[in-house]
Design a protein around this motif. Structure first.
Motif, PDB file in Angstrom:
ATOM      1  N   ALA A 529       8.434 -25.641   0.815  1.00  0.00           N
ATOM      2  CA  ALA A 529       9.704 -26.446   0.645  1.00  0.00           C
ATOM      3  C   ALA A 529      10.350 -26.547   2.103  1.00  0.00           C
ATOM      4  CB  ALA A 529      10.541 -25.776  -0.349  1.00  0.00           C
ATOM      5  N   ILE A 530      10.383 -25.271   2.943  1.00  0.00           N
ATOM      6  CA  ILE A 530      11.135 -25.444   4.090  1.00  0.00           C
ATOM      7  C   ILE A 530      10.191 -26.101   5.344  1.00  0.00           C
ATOM      8  CG2 ILE A 530      12.491 -23.331   3.707  1.00  0.00           C
ATOM      9  CD1 ILE A 530      10.842 -21.718   5.677  1.00  0.00           C
ATOM     10  N   TYR A 531       9.197 -26.127   5.356  1.00  0.00           N
ATOM     11  CA  TYR A 531       8.146 -26.797   6.084  1.00  0.00           C
ATOM     12  C   TYR A 531       8.246 -28.348   5.801  1.00  0.00           C
ATOM     13  CZ  TYR A 531       6.262 -22.232   7.559  1.00  0.00           C
ATOM     14  OH  TYR A 531       5.939 -20.984   7.795  1.00  0.00           O
ATOM     15  N   SER A 532       8.424 -28.715   4.651  1.00  0.00           N
ATOM     16  CA  SER A 532       8.421 -29.943   4.358  1.00  0.00           C
ATOM     17  C   SER A 532       9.912 -30.559   4.419  1.00  0.00           C
ATOM     18  CB  SER A 532       8.053 -30.267   2.716  1.00  0.00           C
ATOM     19  OG  SER A 532       6.704 -29.938   2.682  1.00  0.00           O
ATOM     20  N   TYR A 533      10.878 -29.559   4.901  1.00  0.00           N
ATOM     21  CA  TYR A 533      12.286 -30.132   5.056  1.00  0.00           C
ATOM     22  C   TYR A 533      12.853 -30.625   3.697  1.00  0.00           C
ATOM     23  CZ  TYR A 533      11.278 -29.605  10.135  1.00  0.00           C
ATOM     24  OH  TYR A 533      11.004 -29.466  11.402  1.00  0.00           O
ATOM     25  N   TYR A 534      12.403 -29.858   2.521  1.00  0.00           N
ATOM     26  CA  TYR A 534      12.715 -30.304   1.157  1.00  0.00           C
ATOM     27  C   TYR A 534      14.288 -29.856   1.159  1.00  0.00           C
ATOM     28  CZ  TYR A 534       8.302 -31.642  -0.779  1.00  0.00           C
ATOM     29  OH  TYR A 534       7.124 -31.958  -1.145  1.00  0.00           O
ATOM     30  N   ASN A 535      15.203 -30.815   0.354  1.00  0.00           N
ATOM     31  CA  ASN A 535      16.235 -30.346  -0.209  1.00  0.00           C
ATOM     32  C   ASN A 535      16.289 -29.632  -1.416  1.00  0.00           C
ATOM     33  OD1 ASN A 535      16.117 -32.126  -2.217  1.00  0.00           O
ATOM     34  ND2 ASN A 535      17.172 -33.802  -0.888  1.00  0.00           N
ATOM     35  N   GLU A 536      17.491 -29.200  -1.842  1.00  0.00           N
ATOM     36  CA  GLU A 536      17.606 -28.429  -3.324  1.00  0.00           C
ATOM     37  C   GLU A 536      16.899 -29.281  -4.497  1.00  0.00           C
ATOM     38  OE1 GLU A 536      20.344 -25.941  -6.197  1.00  0.00           O
ATOM     39  OE2 GLU A 536      21.196 -27.382  -4.453  1.00  0.00           O
ATOM     40  N   GLU A 537      17.100 -30.447  -4.761  1.00  0.00           N
ATOM     41  CA  GLU A 537      16.254 -31.377  -5.747  1.00  0.00           C
ATOM     42  C   GLU A 537      14.976 -31.281  -5.476  1.00  0.00           C
ATOM     43  OE1 GLU A 537      16.273 -35.832  -7.515  1.00  0.00           O
ATOM     44  OE2 GLU A 537      17.929 -35.160  -6.048  1.00  0.00           O
ATOM     45  N   GLU A 538      14.380 -31.566  -4.352  1.00  0.00           N
ATOM     46  CA  GLU A 538      13.141 -31.364  -4.168  1.00  0.00           C
ATOM     47  C   GLU A 538      12.330 -30.109  -4.145  1.00  0.00           C
ATOM     48  OE1 GLU A 538      12.686 -35.158  -0.756  1.00  0.00           O
ATOM     49  OE2 GLU A 538      13.571 -33.243  -0.104  1.00  0.00           O
ATOM     50  N   THR A 539      12.864 -29.090  -3.867  1.00  0.00           N
ATOM     51  CA  THR A 539      12.598 -27.844  -3.864  1.00  0.00           C
ATOM     52  C   THR A 539      12.321 -27.356  -5.235  1.00  0.00           C
ATOM     53  OG1 THR A 539      13.467 -27.019  -2.084  1.00  0.00           O
ATOM     54  CG2 THR A 539      13.115 -25.269  -3.518  1.00  0.00           C
ATOM     55  N   ASP A 540      13.343 -27.702  -6.249  1.00  0.00           N
ATOM     56  CA  ASP A 540      13.491 -27.454  -7.763  1.00  0.00           C
ATOM     57  C   ASP A 540      12.185 -28.082  -8.379  1.00  0.00           C
ATOM     58  OD1 ASP A 540      15.672 -25.674  -7.370  1.00  0.00           O
ATOM     59  OD2 ASP A 540      16.895 -27.230  -8.269  1.00  0.00           O
ATOM     60  N   ARG A 541      11.858 -29.317  -7.756  1.00  0.00           N
ATOM     61  CA  ARG A 541      10.810 -30.033  -8.596  1.00  0.00           C
ATOM     62  C   ARG A 541       9.462 -29.421  -7.996  1.00  0.00           C
ATOM     63  NH1 ARG A 541       9.782 -36.296  -6.262  1.00  0.00           N
ATOM     64  NH2 ARG A 541       9.218 -34.763  -4.561  1.00  0.00           N
ATOM     65  N   LEU A 542       9.476 -28.903  -6.947  1.00  0.00           N
ATOM     66  CA  LEU A 542       8.015 -28.262  -6.242  1.00  0.00           C
ATOM     67  C   LEU A 542       8.085 -26.913  -7.086  1.00  0.00           C
ATOM     68  CD1 LEU A 542       5.960 -28.092  -4.100  1.00  0.00           C
ATOM     69  CD2 LEU A 542       7.522 -26.566  -2.763  1.00  0.00           C
ATOM     70  N   ILE A 543       8.979 -26.238  -7.407  1.00  0.00           N
ATOM     71  CA  ILE A 543       8.850 -24.937  -8.245  1.00  0.00           C
ATOM     72  C   ILE A 543       8.399 -25.152  -9.642  1.00  0.00           C
ATOM     73  CG2 ILE A 543      10.165 -23.021  -9.370  1.00  0.00           C
ATOM     74  CD1 ILE A 543      12.205 -23.229  -7.184  1.00  0.00           C
ATOM     75  N   GLU A 544       8.694 -26.272 -10.310  1.00  0.00           N
ATOM     76  CA  GLU A 544       8.531 -26.688 -11.567  1.00  0.00           C
ATOM     77  C   GLU A 544       6.768 -27.225 -11.468  1.00  0.00           C
ATOM     78  OE1 GLU A 544      10.759 -29.636 -13.312  1.00  0.00           O
ATOM     79  OE2 GLU A 544      12.695 -28.381 -13.238  1.00  0.00           O
ATOM     80  N   GLY A 567      13.311 -19.558   6.736  1.00  0.00           N
ATOM     81  CA  GLY A 567      14.191 -20.030   7.641  1.00  0.00           C
ATOM     82  C   GLY A 567      14.578 -19.092   8.882  1.00  0.00           C
ATOM     83  N   PHE A 568      15.177 -17.983   8.578  1.00  0.00           N
ATOM     84  CA  PHE A 568      15.605 -16.930   9.455  1.00  0.00           C
ATOM     85  C   PHE A 568      14.468 -16.686  10.412  1.00  0.00           C
ATOM     86  CE2 PHE A 568      16.977 -12.826  10.875  1.00  0.00           C
ATOM     87  CZ  PHE A 568      18.391 -12.860  11.026  1.00  0.00           C
ATOM     88  N   LEU A 569      13.428 -16.014   9.953  1.00  0.00           N
ATOM     89  CA  LEU A 569      12.293 -15.676  10.657  1.00  0.00           C
ATOM     90  C   LEU A 569      11.750 -16.623  11.523  1.00  0.00           C
ATOM     91  CD1 LEU A 569      10.171 -13.354  11.108  1.00  0.00           C
ATOM     92  CD2 LEU A 569       8.894 -14.263   9.361  1.00  0.00           C
ATOM     93  N   TRP A 570      11.294 -17.759  11.005  1.00  0.00           N
ATOM     94  CA  TRP A 570      10.752 -18.821  11.688  1.00  0.00           C
ATOM     95  C   TRP A 570      11.898 -19.437  13.005  1.00  0.00           C
ATOM     96  CZ3 TRP A 570       6.488 -17.285  11.171  1.00  0.00           C
ATOM     97  CH2 TRP A 570       5.768 -16.956   9.911  1.00  0.00           C
ATOM     98  N   SER A 571      13.115 -19.160  12.791  1.00  0.00           N
ATOM     99  CA  SER A 571      13.935 -19.320  13.874  1.00  0.00           C
ATOM    100  C   SER A 571      14.016 -18.369  14.734  1.00  0.00           C
ATOM    101  CB  SER A 571      15.378 -19.632  13.337  1.00  0.00           C
ATOM    102  OG  SER A 571      15.950 -18.372  12.982  1.00  0.00           O
ATOM    103  N   LEU A 572      13.786 -17.391  14.521  1.00  0.00           N
ATOM    104  CA  LEU A 572      13.307 -16.236  15.603  1.00  0.00           C
ATOM    105  C   LEU A 572      12.433 -16.501  16.200  1.00  0.00           C
ATOM    106  CD1 LEU A 572      14.567 -12.959  13.842  1.00  0.00           C
ATOM    107  CD2 LEU A 572      15.696 -13.904  15.703  1.00  0.00           C
ATOM    108  N   TRP A 573      11.100 -16.893  15.479  1.00  0.00           N
ATOM    109  CA  TRP A 573       9.896 -17.181  16.355  1.00  0.00           C
ATOM    110  C   TRP A 573      10.071 -18.245  17.306  1.00  0.00           C
ATOM    111  CZ3 TRP A 573       7.252 -21.756  16.251  1.00  0.00           C
ATOM    112  CH2 TRP A 573       5.725 -21.482  16.523  1.00  0.00           C
ATOM    113  N   ALA A 574      10.763 -19.475  16.906  1.00  0.00           N
ATOM    114  CA  ALA A 574      10.813 -20.508  17.675  1.00  0.00           C
ATOM    115  C   ALA A 574      11.726 -20.180  18.981  1.00  0.00           C
ATOM    116  CB  ALA A 574      11.605 -21.617  17.047  1.00  0.00           C
ATOM    117  N   ILE A 575      12.627 -19.163  18.847  1.00  0.00           N
ATOM    118  CA  ILE A 575      13.187 -18.966  19.912  1.00  0.00           C
ATOM    119  C   ILE A 575      12.590 -17.977  21.036  1.00  0.00           C
ATOM    120  CG2 ILE A 575      15.292 -17.213  20.649  1.00  0.00           C
ATOM    121  CD1 ILE A 575      16.861 -17.962  18.097  1.00  0.00           C
TER     122      ILE A 575
END
Length: 608
Positions: A529-544, A567-575
């Motif tokens: 979901a986060i790699y695809s930059y999904y929003n909440e609606e798209e994420t909920d559909r992915l879970i289903e 998101g937190f972990l990969w932001s540290l990775w990118a820094i």
């Protein structure tokens, strides 16, 4: 072009120069050469020598030469050289050897032979590799900070002060000249040119009888084309550099070559873009320098270099090619159709062909030995080897991280906006989650967060103003997830859509298991979901789609929590990667926003 300068230079170099030799140098008829020599005698630049077969350079001729003395050279060496991978993964293109001599060193030596010692090399990619040239040849290095983002227009922009009020050669580090074509004196600005018979995609010249370039077009037939060194006279730079500086500021010119500016000046396009330079194209004087065949070489790729220097057919002294040769038991000459693939965030890779099949060789990027446990990655591939889940691995070295895998012809990466493709991807994820496959290591978010945080702090401060607050929130999520106590299964952890290969036969493969380990299976839904930059609606559909039903509140909480933690972990990775000189644009901010946004969404859910 001031032909008198060339005649004076030829006489300075050899008082016994013949008019036939002068005609050949000027590329004019013998009669025209005779007329030009007479003109030089009449205006007292030269005089017949005491012997009829020689000439004497007079004071006026010497003064003319002094006006046209070459002041120095700038050598462009900032680029990556993607068409020469894997050689350029280790060595900048200009430092590759041809017949045992590095291309840039050959040019420096030729410049020195012509009395030119003020040489600046514009560096970028693997800039440290050029440092030894300072001691060996007394050159200077100029760093281009935009080498990875912009083309040679920006390179010349950063080096522009070196050209102002000076007569300067502009060279490419990866050119090879059979003969020394440099001189202490030049008669005017020129661009080296080679003749191409038949159709060509090179940049082609139109020019008048005196050799002045009138137009430049991309592609043509039976044409003289841009090929090799360039000479910028003082007057040319005075006219050209202000226009180039203006182009540098125009949005959309980031990938321009400096020659694009010249082309637009000559075509009249500059007058449309920049009305203040409406006359620039008419005034600019650049002449064609037509060179004999087989004198200038611009190697387009490794295959061309192999044909020219047979050493590269047998031994390239490149670790990756030597490995491929050994794995497949073939000489390096049978490794063909080599090309760079899109560089990943962690690794470098290249495509190659042996016999009738294509393969991919992955080379770990610098510093990845700190980030990736290759033995653990190998353990995952070994555990999955009997299943049609991953790419087919031919070779994997758990010490170095080198991997060779089959290339799937006609495959494409999954489209995050295609419901049908995402459903197929999630079916594969469900398959290995339910397979019962296990490895001995886990993916521990707390440990990884601590690890990346410590790496970042070694290099500098973490730039987020509210970092301590957000980190406390992440600890809160981790504590909650631990209390939920979900069963751990083999999870991929890097389920970006680019890692899903959609094969022509309808099957799916999931590649690049670098971060994989035992973890909560819902983590793979969160990462997708986060790699695809999904929003909440798209994420909920992915879970289903993954669950094939409506999720419980606890399942939604789990997915949201791992989205925040990811998101937190990969932001540290990118820094951390930014501290190493690798930038990923807005990725850092996007990932950090996921951390904050989905923590809040977790808090908004009913108590679980």
């Amino acid at each position: 072009m001031n032909r008198n300068v060339i005649i004076c230079r030829l006489i300075l170099e050899n008082p016994a120069v013949t008019q036939r030799e002068i005609s050949q140098e000027l590329m004019v008829s013998l009669g025209t050469a005779n007329s030009l020599v007479k003109d030089c005698i009449e205006i007292e630049l030269i005089a017949p020598g005491k012997m009829n077969e020689s000439y004497e350079l007079l004071p006026a001729g010497k003064a003319l030469l002094n006006e046209h003395k070459v002041d120095g050279a700038v050598i462009i060496a900032a680029g990556f050289g993607s068409r020469f991978v894997p050689l350029t993964f280790e060595t900048p293109k200009g430092l590759l050897e041809v017949f045992g001599e590095r291309m840039i060193e050959r040019q420096i030596r030729q410049l020195h032979e012509s009395g030119i010692y003020d040489i600046t090399i514009v560096v970028g990619y693997l800039k440290e590799k050029f440092e030894y040239l300072i001691d060996k040849y007394k050159v200077k290095l100029l760093y281009n900070p935009e080498y990875s983002k912009k083309n040679t227009l920006a390179t010349i922009y950063h080096a522009r002060e070196l050209f102002k009020n000076r007569n300067m050669y502009l060279l490419s580090s990866d050119n090879w000249m059979r003969h020394n074509m440099y001189h202490s004196y030049e008669g005017g600005a020129w661009y080296s040119s080679s003749y191409m018979e038949g159709e060509t995609s090179e940049w082609c010249f139109d020019y008048n009888k005196k050799g002045r370039i009138l137009n430049v077009t991309v592609g043509g037939q039976d044409k003289w084309v841009m090929y090799g060194p360039v000479f910028f006279s003082k007057s040319f730079s005075d006219q050209f550099l202000p226009v180039l500086e203006a182009y540098y500021e125009i949005p959309g010119t980031e990938q321009f070559y400096w020659e694009n500016v010249l082309m637009e000046m000559l075509s009249g396009e500059t007058a449309k873009r920049l009305p203040e330079f409406s006359e620039a194209g008419r005034e600019i004087e650049l002449y064609i320098n037509r060179r004999p065949a087989d004198e200038v070489y611009e190697f387009e790729n490794l295959e061309e270099l192999r044909r020219f220097d047979i050493k590269y057919q047998h031994r390239s002294d490149n670790e990756a090619l030597e490995l491929v040769s050994k794995v497949f038991s073939v000489p390096e000459s049978e490794i063909t159709e080599i090309r760079c693939l899109k560089a990943g965030m962690t690794n470098k890779s290249f495509l190659f062909k042996i016999k009738d099949r294509h393969y991919i060789c992955r080379i770990p990027g610098p510093g990845t030995e700190l980030l990736i446990n290759r033995q653990q990655e190998k353990a995952v591939y070994d555990a999955l080897s009997q299943y049609d889940i991953t790419e087919k691995v031919i070779y994997f070295n758990g010490e170095t991280g080198y991997k060779i895998a089959e290339y799937y012809e006609g495959a494409h990466n999954a489209n995050p906006n295609s419901l049908e493709e995402i459903e197929r991807c999630m079916a594969l994820v469900r398959e290995f989650h339910k397979s019962g496959i296990e490895v001995s290591h886990t993916f521990d978010f707390q440990e990884r967060i601590d690890f990346y945080e410590n790496l970042c702090r070694k290099y500098g401060a973490i730039p987020f103003e509210d970092y301590s607050d957000v980190r406390s929130q992440m600890c809160e999520l981790l504590n909650k997830l631990e209390k939920l106590g979900h069963k751990k299964v083999l999870s991929h952890l890097d389920t970006v859509v680019d890692n899903f290969l959609m094969l022509p036969n309808g099957t799916v493969r999931l590649i690049d298991w670098e971060y994989a380990g035992m973890c909560d299976p819902l983590v793979d839904i969160s990462m997708c979901a986060i790699y695809s930059y999904y929003n909440e609606e798209e994420t909920d559909r992915l879970i289903e789609i993954y669950l094939k039903r409506t999720p419980t509140t606890e399942e939604r909480y789990t997915v949201y929590a791992y989205m925040a933690l990811g998101g937190f972990l990969w932001s540290l990775w990118a820094i951390y990667k930014a501290f190493l000189g690798e930038e990923f644009g807005e990725y850092t901010i996007i990932m950090y926003r996921y951390a904050k946004t989905y923590y809040k969404k977790c808090m908004e859910l009913p108590n679980i």
